[in-house]
Design a protein around this motif. Structure first.
Motif, PDB file in Angstrom:
ATOM      1  N   GLU A 235     102.770  26.308  77.256  1.00 18.76           N
ATOM      2  CA  GLU A 235     101.329  26.575  77.319  1.00 18.76           C
ATOM      3  C   GLU A 235     101.278  26.739  79.164  1.00 18.76           C
TER       4      GLU A 235
ATOM      5  N   VAL B 220      96.489  29.089  77.996  1.00 21.73           N
ATOM      6  CA  VAL B 220      97.228  30.454  77.319  1.00 21.73           C
ATOM      7  C   VAL B 220      98.210  29.908  76.446  1.00 21.73           C
TER       8      VAL B 220
ATOM      9  N   HIS C 224      98.663  34.498  72.115  1.00 23.07           N
ATOM     10  CA  HIS C 224      96.939  34.620  72.501  1.00 23.07           C
ATOM     11  C   HIS C 224      96.522  36.133  72.612  1.00 23.07           C
TER      12      HIS C 224
ATOM     13  N   THR D 219      94.207  39.835  77.092  1.00 25.06           N
ATOM     14  CA  THR D 219      93.053  39.498  77.671  1.00 25.06           C
ATOM     15  C   THR D 219      93.768  39.828  79.279  1.00 25.06           C
TER      16      THR D 219
ATOM     17  N   ILE E 250      97.435  38.782  80.104  1.00 25.92           N
ATOM     18  CA  ILE E 250      97.842  37.894  78.845  1.00 25.92           C
ATOM     19  C   ILE E 250      97.992  38.796  77.729  1.00 25.92           C
TER      20      ILE E 250
ATOM     21  N   CYS F 150     102.656  36.104  79.527  1.00 25.94           N
ATOM     22  CA  CYS F 150     101.382  35.973  80.585  1.00 25.94           C
ATOM     23  C   CYS F 150     101.868  36.434  81.962  1.00 25.94           C
TER      24      CYS F 150
END
Length: 134
Positions: A22, A34, A38, A41, A71, A76
């Motif tokens: 995370e 995140v 996820h 985004t 993301i 990410c």
């Protein structure tokens, strides 16, 4: 817990590229956690602290001074305007940025520019309080 790829990049260097469980990022609209899978985004980043929990459970922190994050369910990427590991952060460096923002604010001519600088100054001041706590 599922892991995903995370990269933290600044213009100076690649700070981190690894599997993590995370990441908490200082998104402009508030902190965002995140995790794997996820929803896709893209968000802007304000000055703050990125907290990374590696796949092995180790936690690391980085101070960022703006940027944006992309993301995806599988990873990410955070592209920071400037970033440094929190343990290398000198509170005087944040104060220097605050002083520079104050100077720029004094010379700002448009209301829009003044408003952006005031917001940035508030974010830096908040970050200064966090950095002192390290």
């Amino acid at each position: 817990m599922a892991d995903f790829n995370f990269e933290l990049v600044s213009p100076e260097r690649l700070l981190l590229s690894e599997r993590v469980s995370e990441v908490v990022i200082p998104a402009t609209d508030g902190e965002m956690t995140v995790m794997a899978n996820h929803a896709p985004t893209m968000t802007t980043i304000k000055p703050g602290v990125v907290t990374v929990k590696a796949a092995d459970g180790k936690v690391s922190r980085y101070v960022v001074f703006g940027g944006f994050a992309d993301i995806l369910p599988t990873g990410c990427t955070l592209l920071a305007e400037s970033a440094i590991p929190a343990d290398e952060m000198d509170p005087a460096a944040v104060q220097k940025r605050i002083d520079a923002a104050k100077t720029e604010l004094e010379g700002a001519h448009s209301d829009e520019h003044k408003s952006r600088l005031e917001q940035f100054l508030a974010e830096l001041t908040h970050l200064n309080g966090i950095v002192v706590a390290f």
